[in-house]
Scaffold this motif. Structure first.
Motif, PDB file in Angstrom:
ATOM      1  N   GLY A  32       0.953  -1.175  -0.022  1.00  0.00           N
ATOM      2  CA  GLY A  32      -0.061   0.045  -0.163  1.00  0.00           C
ATOM      3  C   GLY A  32       0.667   1.189  -0.031  1.00  0.00           C
ATOM      4  N   SER A  33       2.150   1.156  -0.515  1.00  0.00           N
ATOM      5  CA  SER A  33       2.939   2.482  -0.658  1.00  0.00           C
ATOM      6  C   SER A  33       2.093   3.636  -1.298  1.00  0.00           C
ATOM      7  N   THR A  34       2.448   4.769  -1.010  1.00  0.00           N
ATOM      8  CA  THR A  34       1.776   6.124  -1.719  1.00  0.00           C
ATOM      9  C   THR A  34       3.041   7.082  -2.119  1.00  0.00           C
ATOM     10  N   ASP A  35       4.244   6.677  -2.128  1.00  0.00           N
ATOM     11  CA  ASP A  35       5.126   7.564  -2.483  1.00  0.00           C
ATOM     12  C   ASP A  35       6.015   7.145  -3.766  1.00  0.00           C
ATOM     13  N   GLY A  36       5.198   6.260  -4.788  1.00  0.00           N
ATOM     14  CA  GLY A  36       5.984   5.998  -6.006  1.00  0.00           C
ATOM     15  C   GLY A  36       6.714   4.528  -5.722  1.00  0.00           C
ATOM     16  N   THR A  37       6.679   3.840  -4.791  1.00  0.00           N
ATOM     17  CA  THR A  37       7.287   2.507  -4.494  1.00  0.00           C
ATOM     18  C   THR A  37       6.983   1.730  -5.705  1.00  0.00           C
ATOM     19  N   VAL A  54       4.169  -7.976  -6.629  1.00  0.00           N
ATOM     20  CA  VAL A  54       2.625  -8.131  -5.854  1.00  0.00           C
ATOM     21  C   VAL A  54       2.182  -6.856  -5.398  1.00  0.00           C
ATOM     22  N   ARG A  55       1.042  -6.082  -5.542  1.00  0.00           N
ATOM     23  CA  ARG A  55       0.491  -4.875  -5.062  1.00  0.00           C
ATOM     24  C   ARG A  55      -0.525  -5.144  -4.232  1.00  0.00           C
ATOM     25  N   LEU A  56      -0.526  -4.732  -2.969  1.00  0.00           N
ATOM     26  CA  LEU A  56      -1.660  -4.853  -2.189  1.00  0.00           C
ATOM     27  C   LEU A  56      -2.606  -3.529  -2.467  1.00  0.00           C
ATOM     28  N   ARG A  58      -4.185  -1.579  -0.452  1.00  0.00           N
ATOM     29  CA  ARG A  58      -3.939  -0.616   0.550  1.00  0.00           C
ATOM     30  C   ARG A  58      -2.824  -1.540   1.603  1.00  0.00           C
ATOM     31  N   ASN A  59      -2.410  -0.857   2.773  1.00  0.00           N
ATOM     32  CA  ASN A  59      -1.389  -0.917   3.689  1.00  0.00           C
ATOM     33  C   ASN A  59      -2.471  -2.001   4.563  1.00  0.00           C
ATOM     34  N   PHE A  60      -1.889  -3.384   4.538  1.00  0.00           N
ATOM     35  CA  PHE A  60      -2.593  -4.394   5.394  1.00  0.00           C
ATOM     36  C   PHE A  60      -1.449  -4.693   6.342  1.00  0.00           C
ATOM     37  N   GLY A  61      -0.221  -4.358   6.239  1.00  0.00           N
ATOM     38  CA  GLY A  61       0.671  -4.724   7.371  1.00  0.00           C
ATOM     39  C   GLY A  61       1.744  -5.833   6.900  1.00  0.00           C
ATOM     40  N   GLN A  62       2.692  -5.863   7.898  1.00  0.00           N
ATOM     41  CA  GLN A  62       3.869  -6.698   7.431  1.00  0.00           C
ATOM     42  C   GLN A  62       3.392  -8.274   7.274  1.00  0.00           C
ATOM     43  N   SER A  63       2.644  -8.862   8.419  1.00  0.00           N
ATOM     44  CA  SER A  63       2.151 -10.359   8.460  1.00  0.00           C
ATOM     45  C   SER A  63       1.424 -10.353   7.212  1.00  0.00           C
ATOM     46  N   ALA A  64       0.479  -9.440   6.617  1.00  0.00           N
ATOM     47  CA  ALA A  64      -0.188  -9.728   5.406  1.00  0.00           C
ATOM     48  C   ALA A  64       0.433  -9.631   4.058  1.00  0.00           C
ATOM     49  N   ALA A  65       1.748  -8.907   4.264  1.00  0.00           N
ATOM     50  CA  ALA A  65       2.520  -8.626   2.999  1.00  0.00           C
ATOM     51  C   ALA A  65       3.344  -9.972   2.931  1.00  0.00           C
ATOM     52  N   LEU A  66       3.979 -10.317   3.925  1.00  0.00           N
ATOM     53  CA  LEU A  66       4.723 -11.520   4.020  1.00  0.00           C
ATOM     54  C   LEU A  66       3.903 -12.905   3.545  1.00  0.00           C
ATOM     55  N   GLN A  67       2.566 -12.802   3.783  1.00  0.00           N
ATOM     56  CA  GLN A  67       1.888 -13.968   3.431  1.00  0.00           C
ATOM     57  C   GLN A  67       1.415 -13.989   1.887  1.00  0.00           C
ATOM     58  N   ALA A  68       1.380 -12.662   1.366  1.00  0.00           N
ATOM     59  CA  ALA A  68       1.068 -12.467   0.126  1.00  0.00           C
ATOM     60  C   ALA A  68       2.403 -12.891  -0.723  1.00  0.00           C
ATOM     61  N   GLY A  69       3.809 -12.842  -0.321  1.00  0.00           N
ATOM     62  CA  GLY A  69       4.905 -13.043  -0.692  1.00  0.00           C
ATOM     63  C   GLY A  69       5.066 -14.572  -0.992  1.00  0.00           C
ATOM     64  N   PHE A  70       4.531 -15.231   0.421  1.00  0.00           N
ATOM     65  CA  PHE A  70       4.643 -16.756   0.242  1.00  0.00           C
ATOM     66  C   PHE A  70       3.587 -17.367  -0.615  1.00  0.00           C
ATOM     67  N   ASP A  71       2.558 -16.733  -0.929  1.00  0.00           N
ATOM     68  CA  ASP A  71       1.582 -17.021  -1.822  1.00  0.00           C
ATOM     69  C   ASP A  71       2.069 -17.153  -3.434  1.00  0.00           C
ATOM     70  N   HIS A  72       2.862 -16.541  -3.456  1.00  0.00           N
ATOM     71  CA  HIS A  72       3.220 -16.006  -4.828  1.00  0.00           C
ATOM     72  C   HIS A  72       4.913 -16.656  -5.118  1.00  0.00           C
TER      73      HIS A  72
END
Length: 115
Positions: A32-37, A54-56, A58-72
């Protein structure tokens, strides 16, 4: 990776250097970055197909982001790291070597945090 636009290219370069000669992929999750990341992540991926983005929405937090990475991820071994360059990609090959020594899990711990 959240709001780390200036660190994206150096992170990609360091991962590529640390894993030279090894088969690898990197799943870069924009939390959920807002700075052009995201745009910078997309450029890194366009330059090297071993990077997946992988683009979420909105900001879901580190745990959700890690899970998205694992899933992909498609590899048998997964190493996690933050996008702020405080984890050294050069540590990854040594950690993977420990798996070859028979360990099931390897943990790296930052001793000198810079935050």
């Amino acid at each position: 990776v959240k709001d780390e636009r200036p660190n994206v290219r150096p992170l990609g370069d360091r991962v590529r250097s640390a894993l030279a000669g090894l088969p690898w992929e990197a799943v870069l999750v924009d939390d959920g970055s807002t700075d052009g990341t995201f745009d910078e992540l997309a450029r890194v991926a366009a330059d090297d197909s071993r990077f997946k983005v992988v683009r979420l929405r909105r900001n879901f937090g580190q745990s959700a982001a890690l899970q998205a990475g694992f899933d992909h991820a498609v590899g048998d071994v997964v190493a996690t790291m933050d996008g702020d360059l405080q984890n050294d990609p050069d540590d990854i090959p040594g950690m993977v070597a420990k798996l070859d020594d028979g360990f099931d899990v390897v943990l790296g711990l930052r001793a000198n945090r810079q935050d």
